[in-house]
Design a protein around this motif. Structure first.
Motif, PDB file in Angstrom:
ATOM      1  N   THR A 257      42.267   8.412   2.143  1.00 39.70           N
ATOM      2  CA  THR A 257      41.189   7.588   2.686  1.00 39.70           C
ATOM      3  C   THR A 257      39.857   8.082   2.147  1.00 39.70           C
TER       4      THR A 257
ATOM      5  N   VAL B 131      42.196   0.703  -5.125  1.00 41.19           N
ATOM      6  CA  VAL B 131      41.395   0.721  -3.897  1.00 41.19           C
ATOM      7  C   VAL B 131      41.833  -0.449  -3.024  1.00 41.19           C
ATOM      8  N   THR B 132      42.179  -0.141  -1.762  1.00 39.18           N
ATOM      9  CA  THR B 132      42.653  -1.162  -0.824  1.00 39.18           C
ATOM     10  C   THR B 132      41.779  -1.159   0.415  1.00 39.18           C
ATOM     11  N   ASP B 133      41.464  -2.351   0.941  1.00 40.56           N
ATOM     12  CA  ASP B 133      40.615  -2.415   2.134  1.00 40.56           C
ATOM     13  C   ASP B 133      41.441  -2.271   3.406  1.00 40.56           C
TER      14      ASP B 133
ATOM     15  N   ASN C 154      34.167  -5.131  -6.292  1.00 41.69           N
ATOM     16  CA  ASN C 154      35.553  -5.582  -6.383  1.00 41.69           C
ATOM     17  C   ASN C 154      35.834  -6.234  -7.735  1.00 41.69           C
TER      18      ASN C 154
ATOM     19  N   MET D 186      31.260  -4.559  -2.176  1.00 45.70           N
ATOM     20  CA  MET D 186      32.013  -4.501  -0.934  1.00 45.70           C
ATOM     21  C   MET D 186      31.195  -3.784   0.144  1.00 45.70           C
TER      22      MET D 186
ATOM     23  N   SER E 287      35.553   2.609   5.232  1.00 43.63           N
ATOM     24  CA  SER E 287      36.701   3.378   4.755  1.00 43.63           C
ATOM     25  C   SER E 287      37.644   2.500   3.944  1.00 43.63           C
ATOM     26  N   TYR E 288      38.152   3.070   2.856  1.00 45.54           N
ATOM     27  CA  TYR E 288      39.097   2.377   1.983  1.00 45.54           C
ATOM     28  C   TYR E 288      40.236   3.334   1.641  1.00 45.54           C
ATOM     29  N   THR E 289      41.407   2.742   1.376  1.00 45.38           N
ATOM     30  CA  THR E 289      42.572   3.539   0.998  1.00 45.38           C
ATOM     31  C   THR E 289      42.636   3.664  -0.520  1.00 45.38           C
TER      32      THR E 289
END
Length: 222
Positions: free
Chosen positions: A102, A128-130, A157, A163, A167-169
């Protein structure tokens, strides 16, 4: 005649271990006073056995040594904890990296971190995932030898849109379309504050967007 072996009863047990515990509970000064009383009141025709007497002295030495050792360890532990607290406090406002998938994107900055490669790879991809599980950006990192590979996401993005902060994964893979072997990622975050904790506890860090982590979790200070 006063018998020094009565000390066994103080520890609630019999034998050398009970006597040792009794001496630790009552203190060396009390033990010496009882030992002196025993010597003064012993029967001249039946003096204290020398072997027993030396055993009692050895018990005193052992008990006193354990007390001193415990005190030394307590002092050392307190000193180390104080040193950790000072180290933690010095990190406030600094950026550190921790092992976490994260990462936090600040409002006017980038999300950065490191991919740790055990060996060389081809086609390294950082994804990168939201929070909704949607992929917002894939960064092709190319081929790399083993070791640490730094990355930085500018917060834009795939459509070129900025964006929102949050926090992003982060995930890292090597292979076709980023679907091959995965790798450990460390992400960077600012230290906002330090929790000193209760007595006997080690300090922890509050990282922006990541929450509370232990000082031992820090991999790098930037």
């Amino acid at each position: 005649m006063t018998d020094i072996n009565a000390l066994n009863a103080l520890g609630g047990t019999s034998g050398a271990s009970g006597a040792g515990q009794g001496m630790m509970d009552m203190g060396s000064e009390d033990f010496l006073r009882l030992l002196t009383t025993q010597l003064k009141n012993q029967d001249p025709l039946n003096p204290t056995d020398s072997t027993e007497f030396m055993g009692q002295i050895a018990q005193l030495t052992s008990a006193s040594g354990i007390q001193e050792l415990n005190a030394s360890f307590a002092s050392l532990t307190e000193g180390l904890r104080g040193n950790q607290t000072m180290q933690a406090a010095s990190l406030i406002g600094r950026e550190v990296t921790v092992e976490s998938n994260t990462g936090y994107l600040p409002e006017d900055g980038a999300l950065s971190g490191t991919v740790n490669l055990p060996s060389g790879v081809d086609n390294l991809t950082v994804t990168v995932t939201d929070g909704a599980g949607q992929v917002v950006r894939q960064m092709e990192m190319g081929s790399h030898a083993g070791g640490a590979v730094d990355f930085s996401w500018d917060g834009v993005n795939a459509e070129g849109e900025r964006m929102p902060s949050g926090s992003y994964t982060i995930s890292a893979n090597a292979g076709n379309d980023g679907e091959g072997q995965s790798f450990q990622v460390t992400t960077a975050a600012e230290v906002e504050s330090v929790n000193l904790g209760a007595a006997g506890e080690n300090p922890t860090l509050n990282l922006r967007g990541l929450g509370e982590v232990s000082l031992a979790a820090v991999r790098q200070v930037r």
